[in-house]
Design a protein around this motif. Structure first.
Motif, PDB file in Angstrom:
ATOM      1  N   ALA A 219      -7.916 -21.853 -11.297  1.00 59.75           N
ATOM      2  CA  ALA A 219      -6.717 -21.034 -11.122  1.00 59.75           C
ATOM      3  C   ALA A 219      -7.057 -19.696 -10.474  1.00 59.75           C
ATOM      4  CB  ALA A 219      -6.035 -20.806 -12.471  1.00 59.75           C
ATOM      5  N   ALA A 220      -8.189 -19.117 -10.833  1.00 58.92           N
ATOM      6  CA  ALA A 220      -8.603 -17.846 -10.236  1.00 58.92           C
ATOM      7  C   ALA A 220      -8.853 -18.007  -8.740  1.00 58.92           C
ATOM      8  CB  ALA A 220      -9.856 -17.321 -10.929  1.00 58.92           C
ATOM      9  N   TYR A 221      -9.516 -19.084  -8.368  1.00 58.56           N
ATOM     10  CA  TYR A 221      -9.725 -19.340  -6.945  1.00 58.56           C
ATOM     11  C   TYR A 221      -8.391 -19.544  -6.226  1.00 58.56           C
ATOM     12  CZ  TYR A 221     -14.813 -20.020  -7.494  1.00 58.56           C
ATOM     13  OH  TYR A 221     -16.153 -19.846  -7.721  1.00 58.56           O
ATOM     14  N   ASP A 222      -7.491 -20.286  -6.850  1.00 60.30           N
ATOM     15  CA  ASP A 222      -6.196 -20.568  -6.223  1.00 60.30           C
ATOM     16  C   ASP A 222      -5.399 -19.286  -5.997  1.00 60.30           C
ATOM     17  OD1 ASP A 222      -6.838 -23.245  -6.258  1.00 60.30           O
ATOM     18  OD2 ASP A 222      -5.669 -23.703  -8.060  1.00 60.30           O
ATOM     19  N   ARG A 223      -5.483 -18.350  -6.934  1.00 58.32           N
ATOM     20  CA  ARG A 223      -4.729 -17.104  -6.808  1.00 58.32           C
ATOM     21  C   ARG A 223      -5.236 -16.220  -5.670  1.00 58.32           C
ATOM     22  NH1 ARG A 223      -4.877 -17.310 -12.485  1.00 58.32           N
ATOM     23  NH2 ARG A 223      -6.676 -15.886 -12.540  1.00 58.32           N
ATOM     24  N   SER A 224      -6.436 -16.484  -5.203  1.00 60.85           N
ATOM     25  CA  SER A 224      -6.999 -15.652  -4.133  1.00 60.85           C
ATOM     26  C   SER A 224      -6.241 -15.816  -2.828  1.00 60.85           C
ATOM     27  CB  SER A 224      -8.470 -16.013  -3.901  1.00 60.85           C
ATOM     28  OG  SER A 224      -8.576 -17.276  -3.244  1.00 60.85           O
ATOM     29  N   GLY A 225      -5.581 -16.947  -2.665  1.00 59.51           N
ATOM     30  CA  GLY A 225      -4.876 -17.221  -1.421  1.00 59.51           C
ATOM     31  C   GLY A 225      -5.773 -17.686  -0.296  1.00 59.51           C
ATOM     32  N   LEU A 226      -7.074 -17.843  -0.573  1.00 54.51           N
ATOM     33  CA  LEU A 226      -8.030 -18.290   0.440  1.00 54.51           C
ATOM     34  C   LEU A 226      -8.297 -19.784   0.277  1.00 54.51           C
ATOM     35  CD1 LEU A 226     -10.537 -15.320   0.215  1.00 54.51           C
ATOM     36  CD2 LEU A 226      -8.922 -15.774   2.070  1.00 54.51           C
ATOM     37  N   SER A 227      -8.315 -20.491   1.374  1.00 55.83           N
ATOM     38  CA  SER A 227      -8.542 -21.934   1.343  1.00 55.83           C
ATOM     39  C   SER A 227     -10.043 -22.206   1.386  1.00 55.83           C
ATOM     40  CB  SER A 227      -7.842 -22.609   2.534  1.00 55.83           C
ATOM     41  OG  SER A 227      -8.061 -24.003   2.504  1.00 55.83           O
ATOM     42  N   ARG A 228     -10.671 -22.131   0.223  1.00 52.16           N
ATOM     43  CA  ARG A 228     -12.109 -22.367   0.097  1.00 52.16           C
ATOM     44  C   ARG A 228     -12.378 -23.312  -1.053  1.00 52.16           C
ATOM     45  NH1 ARG A 228     -14.373 -16.128   0.327  1.00 52.16           N
ATOM     46  NH2 ARG A 228     -13.976 -15.745   2.563  1.00 52.16           N
ATOM     47  N   THR A 229     -13.386 -24.133  -0.895  1.00 59.05           N
ATOM     48  CA  THR A 229     -13.809 -24.970  -2.004  1.00 59.05           C
ATOM     49  C   THR A 229     -14.633 -24.120  -2.975  1.00 59.05           C
ATOM     50  OG1 THR A 229     -15.892 -25.617  -0.974  1.00 59.05           O
ATOM     51  CG2 THR A 229     -13.926 -26.972  -0.465  1.00 59.05           C
ATOM     52  N   PRO A 230     -14.775 -24.551  -4.227  1.00 56.48           N
ATOM     53  CA  PRO A 230     -15.642 -23.813  -5.153  1.00 56.48           C
ATOM     54  C   PRO A 230     -17.073 -23.680  -4.630  1.00 56.48           C
ATOM     55  CG  PRO A 230     -14.253 -25.348  -6.365  1.00 56.48           C
ATOM     56  CD  PRO A 230     -14.038 -25.640  -4.914  1.00 56.48           C
ATOM     57  N   GLU A 232     -18.015 -23.402  -1.521  1.00 60.08           N
ATOM     58  CA  GLU A 232     -18.033 -22.351  -0.502  1.00 60.08           C
ATOM     59  C   GLU A 232     -18.022 -20.968  -1.144  1.00 60.08           C
ATOM     60  OE1 GLU A 232     -15.519 -20.744   3.397  1.00 60.08           O
ATOM     61  OE2 GLU A 232     -14.945 -22.636   2.425  1.00 60.08           O
ATOM     62  N   TRP A 233     -17.225 -20.785  -2.177  1.00 64.99           N
ATOM     63  CA  TRP A 233     -17.211 -19.503  -2.891  1.00 64.99           C
ATOM     64  C   TRP A 233     -18.607 -19.173  -3.424  1.00 64.99           C
ATOM     65  CZ3 TRP A 233     -13.790 -15.674  -3.149  1.00 64.99           C
ATOM     66  CH2 TRP A 233     -12.441 -15.923  -2.880  1.00 64.99           C
ATOM     67  N   ALA A 234     -19.227 -20.145  -4.074  1.00 66.78           N
ATOM     68  CA  ALA A 234     -20.529 -19.906  -4.707  1.00 66.78           C
ATOM     69  C   ALA A 234     -21.614 -19.617  -3.668  1.00 66.78           C
ATOM     70  CB  ALA A 234     -20.920 -21.111  -5.556  1.00 66.78           C
ATOM     71  N   LEU A 235     -21.605 -20.353  -2.565  1.00 66.19           N
ATOM     72  CA  LEU A 235     -22.615 -20.143  -1.527  1.00 66.19           C
ATOM     73  C   LEU A 235     -22.406 -18.801  -0.815  1.00 66.19           C
ATOM     74  CD1 LEU A 235     -22.813 -23.735  -0.026  1.00 66.19           C
ATOM     75  CD2 LEU A 235     -24.566 -22.579  -1.385  1.00 66.19           C
ATOM     76  N   ARG A 236     -21.154 -18.473  -0.529  1.00 65.79           N
ATOM     77  CA  ARG A 236     -20.893 -17.186   0.113  1.00 65.79           C
ATOM     78  C   ARG A 236     -21.374 -16.030  -0.762  1.00 65.79           C
ATOM     79  NH1 ARG A 236     -17.840 -16.716   4.594  1.00 65.79           N
ATOM     80  NH2 ARG A 236     -16.872 -18.602   5.417  1.00 65.79           N
ATOM     81  N   TRP A 237     -21.215 -16.162  -2.063  1.00 65.32           N
ATOM     82  CA  TRP A 237     -21.650 -15.103  -2.973  1.00 65.32           C
ATOM     83  C   TRP A 237     -23.158 -14.874  -2.840  1.00 65.32           C
ATOM     84  CZ3 TRP A 237     -25.076 -14.623  -6.994  1.00 65.32           C
ATOM     85  CH2 TRP A 237     -24.943 -13.479  -7.804  1.00 65.32           C
ATOM     86  N   ILE A 238     -23.934 -15.950  -2.699  1.00 63.38           N
ATOM     87  CA  ILE A 238     -25.395 -15.799  -2.573  1.00 63.38           C
ATOM     88  C   ILE A 238     -25.764 -15.250  -1.201  1.00 63.38           C
ATOM     89  CG2 ILE A 238     -27.611 -16.990  -2.638  1.00 63.38           C
ATOM     90  CD1 ILE A 238     -26.305 -19.036  -4.504  1.00 63.38           C
ATOM     91  N   TRP A 239     -25.185 -15.798  -0.150  1.00 63.32           N
ATOM     92  CA  TRP A 239     -25.510 -15.324   1.198  1.00 63.32           C
ATOM     93  C   TRP A 239     -25.072 -13.876   1.417  1.00 63.32           C
ATOM     94  CZ3 TRP A 239     -23.822 -20.752   2.845  1.00 63.32           C
ATOM     95  CH2 TRP A 239     -24.947 -21.552   3.104  1.00 63.32           C
ATOM     96  N   ASP A 240     -24.199 -13.382   0.574  1.00 64.92           N
ATOM     97  CA  ASP A 240     -23.785 -11.975   0.658  1.00 64.92           C
ATOM     98  C   ASP A 240     -24.946 -11.035   0.354  1.00 64.92           C
ATOM     99  OD1 ASP A 240     -21.499 -10.219   1.114  1.00 64.92           O
ATOM    100  OD2 ASP A 240     -21.651  -9.680  -1.002  1.00 64.92           O
ATOM    101  N   HIS A 241     -25.987 -11.563  -0.306  1.00 69.43           N
ATOM    102  CA  HIS A 241     -27.150 -10.759  -0.692  1.00 69.43           C
ATOM    103  C   HIS A 241     -28.125 -10.642   0.488  1.00 69.43           C
ATOM    104  CE1 HIS A 241     -25.524 -11.912  -4.588  1.00 69.43           C
ATOM    105  NE2 HIS A 241     -26.365 -11.101  -5.201  1.00 69.43           N
ATOM    106  N   PRO A 242     -28.407  -9.458   0.979  1.00 72.83           N
ATOM    107  CA  PRO A 242     -29.345  -9.313   2.107  1.00 72.83           C
ATOM    108  C   PRO A 242     -30.778  -9.675   1.761  1.00 72.83           C
ATOM    109  CG  PRO A 242     -28.702  -7.164   1.246  1.00 72.83           C
ATOM    110  CD  PRO A 242     -27.823  -8.165   0.576  1.00 72.83           C
ATOM    111  N   ASP A 243     -31.139  -9.663   0.464  1.00 72.57           N
ATOM    112  CA  ASP A 243     -32.512  -9.962   0.064  1.00 72.57           C
ATOM    113  C   ASP A 243     -32.800 -11.465   0.024  1.00 72.57           C
ATOM    114  OD1 ASP A 243     -33.005  -7.283  -0.212  1.00 72.57           O
ATOM    115  OD2 ASP A 243     -32.633  -7.233  -2.372  1.00 72.57           O
ATOM    116  N   VAL A 244     -31.785 -12.305   0.155  1.00 68.94           N
ATOM    117  CA  VAL A 244     -31.969 -13.757   0.160  1.00 68.94           C
ATOM    118  C   VAL A 244     -32.331 -14.212   1.568  1.00 68.94           C
ATOM    119  CG1 VAL A 244     -30.790 -15.978  -0.076  1.00 68.94           C
ATOM    120  CG2 VAL A 244     -30.446 -14.187  -1.794  1.00 68.94           C
ATOM    121  N   THR A 245     -33.393 -15.007   1.678  1.00 74.44           N
ATOM    122  CA  THR A 245     -33.798 -15.528   2.979  1.00 74.44           C
ATOM    123  C   THR A 245     -33.135 -16.872   3.267  1.00 74.44           C
ATOM    124  OG1 THR A 245     -35.952 -14.418   2.786  1.00 74.44           O
ATOM    125  CG2 THR A 245     -35.766 -16.172   4.431  1.00 74.44           C
ATOM    126  N   THR A 246     -33.340 -17.834   2.380  1.00 73.91           N
ATOM    127  CA  THR A 246     -32.818 -19.192   2.580  1.00 73.91           C
ATOM    128  C   THR A 246     -32.228 -19.709   1.277  1.00 73.91           C
ATOM    129  OG1 THR A 246     -34.374 -19.751   4.354  1.00 73.91           O
ATOM    130  CG2 THR A 246     -33.471 -21.582   3.110  1.00 73.91           C
TER     131      THR A 246
END
Length: 399
Positions: A219-230, A232-246
């Protein structure tokens, strides 16, 4: 494809790595044709970091990966492989394992070589075996190139390992639920401060963050109004970190591979908005309410006089009650906590001595909670499953 740079050698690695621990299977064995097609398709899309290990798929992961990298694909990628501490008791066994890995992979060198699944116990074992003499000899001989480690222990041990050697890279479990688990955000930042590249495993917590979500989380994801799978949300959160390489993904479905590739293209460091991070925080809060023991993995309670790995026991107990895949969680508990030597670290070894109680900054009644862990994870089902897990994890094939 998005690429990020390894600080110590300048390698440009794909931000999405292909993890070969969960290749597609058919009738209990790797579906070779499908797996090879998936691996090559990922490479053609720009993935250039492929991760495997000696025990994956009972030794078959390395072999299938080697076949997939024929016909010119080997020259386009970096291979990561691992030395598993529980398989070696001498320098000669280390050398034998490496030779087998090279033969399986059909290559003369492994680009990124890791000490596998380190924690305080396995780290001490390898240090006592003078593993660095083996690693440096292999590097001098050209059979391995970069030296690193993967980690499943507490933050105190992580810092000790980071400070003990001039590592090129490390691999940690990291996702939005595990900011305070094992190495955690603190470990990520510490490794980066030492110019050590960080590869992330379990970005979706074994799939728990990608499917069968609690209703409130969806429900929280749905309320965002963004068409993303769970996922995609989780991966984007990690790639948001500049210290992560791969970020390693155990991709075994064509649709998921395409989705992850697409997500990776624009999931750049710092690209998430504050509103998007707030959505993830809300989802995280839902999961946290389901957690049985609020252990942060700080390891102030360690060492236990009776050998219990308290943080690991609580980690797997929480996973057991938060994920739909209890069978896999039990298997990891057997492999990483009970182990296959004479030094098990499971919850049932607790004797309620109380030494840990004053040390826990969270005020957890550790002996009481360990009894619950023992009830759920040290019972008959685990005893029956242990020989099978041991067989899979220690299988050695004649090459």
């Amino acid at each position: 494809m998005q690429y990020r740079t390894v600080p110590k050698n300048g390698d440009r690695l794909s931000a999405l790595g292909f993890g070969a621990m969960r290749l597609p299977t058919r009738m209990g064995r790797i579906d070779e044709a499908r797996a090879i097609k998936q691996i090559r398709s990922a490479i053609e899309s720009g993935v250039n970091y492929l991760d495997t290990a000696y025990p994956y798929h009972g030794g078959e992961s390395e072999r299938v990966l080697g076949k997939a990298l024929e016909d010119g694909y080997r020259e386009r990628v970096k291979i990561a492989d691992k030395l598993s501490p529980w398989l070696v008791d001498s320098r000669e066994e280390m050398e034998r394992i490496l030779e087998i890995q090279l033969n399986r992979l059909r290559t003369d060198h492994i680009d990124y070589y890791l000490l596998h699944m380190l924690d305080a116990r396995s780290w001490k074992k390898l240090v006592d075996l003078d593993v660095f003499a083996f690693l440096e000899a292999a590097r001098d001989a050209g059979t391995i190139t970069n030296i690193g480690f993967s980690f499943h222990g507490d933050r105190k041990t992580f810092r000790e390992i980071i400070d003990a050697y001039d590592w090129t890279f490390c691999q940690i479990q990291y996702n939005f639920l595990d900011e305070e688990v094992q190495a955690g955000r603190e470990g990520l930042a510490y490794a980066a401060s030492k110019q050590i590249a960080v590869m992330v495993m379990e970005p979706l917590r074994g799939g728990m963050l990608a499917g069968d979500l609690p209703d409130e989380a969806q429900a929280a994801y749905d309320r965002s109004g963004l068409s993303r799978t769970p996922a995609e949300w989780a991966l984007r959160w990690i790639w948001d970190h500049p210290d992560v390489t791969t970020v390693l993904s155990g991709m075994n479905d064509e649709r998921h591979i395409r989705e992850n590739l697409l997500t990776c293209e624009d999931a750049l460091p710092g690209s998430m908005t504050d509103a998007e991070r707030a959505v993830v925080d809300e989802v995280k809060a839902v999961y946290k309410r389901l957690i049985r023991v609020d252990c942060t993995g700080c390891a102030y309670c360690m060492p236990c006089p009776f050998g219990v790995n308290i943080p690991q026991c609580f980690h797997f107990y929480n996973q057991y009650h938060m994920t739909g895949n209890r069978l896999m969680t039990r298997g990891f508990y057997i492999g990483q906590v009970i182990g296959f030597d004479d030094n098990p670290a499971n919850a049932s070894r607790c004797r309620s001595c109380g030494k840990c109680l004053g040390a826990c900054p969270q005020g957890i009644d550790i002996p009481r909670e360990l009894k619950k862990v023992g009830r759920d994870l040290d019972g008959l089902a685990t005893k029956l499953m242990t020989p099978l897990v041991k067989m899979v994890m220690t299988k050695r094939q004649r090459e």
